[in-house]
Design a protein around this motif. Structure first.
Motif, short mmCIF file in Angstrom:
data_model
loop_
_atom_site.label_atom_id
_atom_site.label_comp_id
_atom_site.label_asym_id
_atom_site.label_seq_id
_atom_site.Cartn_x
_atom_site.Cartn_y
_atom_site.Cartn_z
N THR A 136 -6.95 -10.27 -4.98
CA THR A 136 -5.58 -10.60 -5.36
C THR A 136 -4.66 -9.44 -5.00
OG1 THR A 136 -5.87 -9.66 -7.57
CG2 THR A 136 -6.26 -12.03 -7.34
N THR A 137 -3.39 -9.74 -4.78
CA THR A 137 -2.39 -8.71 -4.51
C THR A 137 -1.03 -9.23 -4.92
OG1 THR A 137 -1.49 -7.20 -2.86
CG2 THR A 137 -2.03 -9.41 -2.10
N SER A 148 8.04 3.63 -0.32
CA SER A 148 7.26 3.03 -1.39
C SER A 148 6.77 1.64 -1.00
CB SER A 148 8.10 2.94 -2.66
OG SER A 148 9.16 2.03 -2.46
N SER A 149 6.42 1.48 0.25
CA SER A 149 6.09 0.14 0.74
C SER A 149 4.66 -0.30 0.46
CB SER A 149 6.38 0.06 2.24
OG SER A 149 5.53 0.93 2.93
N TYR A 150 3.90 0.50 -0.25
CA TYR A 150 2.54 0.07 -0.59
C TYR A 150 2.56 -0.69 -1.91
CZ TYR A 150 0.10 2.42 3.17
OH TYR A 150 -0.38 2.78 4.40
N LEU A 155 -9.77 -5.58 -4.86
CA LEU A 155 -10.78 -6.01 -3.89
C LEU A 155 -11.76 -6.96 -4.56
CD1 LEU A 155 -11.53 -2.56 -2.24
CD2 LEU A 155 -10.04 -4.35 -1.38
N ASP A 156 -12.57 -7.66 -3.73
CA ASP A 156 -13.57 -8.59 -4.26
C ASP A 156 -14.64 -7.90 -5.10
OD1 ASP A 156 -14.72 -7.33 -2.12
OD2 ASP A 156 -15.38 -9.14 -1.10
N ILE A 167 -0.27 -7.38 3.72
CA ILE A 167 -1.63 -7.80 3.32
C ILE A 167 -1.53 -8.87 2.24
CG2 ILE A 167 -3.81 -7.03 2.30
CD1 ILE A 167 -3.41 -5.89 5.07
N GLU A 168 -2.28 -9.95 2.42
CA GLU A 168 -2.29 -11.06 1.47
C GLU A 168 -3.68 -11.24 0.88
OE1 GLU A 168 0.48 -12.63 0.65
OE2 GLU A 168 1.65 -11.53 2.13
N ALA A 169 -3.78 -12.03 -0.20
CA ALA A 169 -5.08 -12.33 -0.80
C ALA A 169 -5.94 -13.07 0.22
CB ALA A 169 -4.89 -13.18 -2.05
#
Length: 186
Positions: A136-137, A148-150, A155-156, A167-169
């Motif tokens: 999930t994110t 601050s773009s992070y 993680l699984d 980055i997506e789930a």
């Protein structure tokens, strides 16, 4: 192998006071009066105790000689991780507390380097990079500054890391095992 107190670094294993110690922190001090010394914080691998020791720079300490062997990760139970030597098919086990958070990055048949001291397994060194899947994110926010773009992601295997906004789930990513940082998307 004897080393000078000035050569002590974080992560080293030292033989001191009839025990095996891992160096957690080290600080080299040169006071205005008197000789230079190294202030070292160590943790006993056998008794799980900590010790702060001061070594003069002229002193020598015994560095533990470790033997490293390549093993493949097999599986884990409640207390241990199990590894197999790919040449002899001999199996060993390491306690989860000795491996730490790195254990969450272990995947089946991952090739690791196991350090031995007097034929007793001590620690595991993972490859520098491993592949993981994003569970999930958070959604990326429009108008965020580059600095601050992070954003946080899970993680699984349950580890929390910071990833770029694109980055997506479900994405596969490469993680640096030394500092648990995102490297690239696959």
């Amino acid at each position: 192998m004897k080393i000078n107190a000035g050569e002590i670094r974080v992560g080293m294993l030292l033989e001191f006071k009839n025990d095996l110690w891992q160096v957690l922190k080290t600080q080299h001090v040169k006071p205005g009066k008197g000789g230079a010394f190294a202030q070292v914080e160590m943790k006993s691998l056998n008794k799980n105790t900590k010790l702060n020791e001061r070594f003069r720079s002229s002193e020598t300490v015994e560095k533990a000689s470790l033997e490293e062997t390549t093993f493949n990760y097999l599986y884990s139970d409640e207390d241990n991780y199990f590894f197999m030597d790919p040449k002899t098919f001999e199996q060993i086990e390491l306690k989860k507390e000795n491996v730490g958070d790195k254990g969450k990055l272990l995947t089946e048949n991952l090739q690791v380097s196991v350090s031995f001291y007097n034929e007793k397994p001590l620690s595991v060194e993972l490859p520098n990079q491993v592949q993981c899947k994003i569970e999930t994110t958070d959604a990326a926010l429009k108008g965020q500054t580059v600095s601050s773009s992070y954003k946080p992601a899970i993680l699984d295997n349950g580890l929390n890391i910071q990833v770029p906004p694109f980055i997506e789930a479900g994405d596969e990513v490469v993680i640096d095992t030394r500092n648990l940082e995102y490297i690239k998307k696959i």
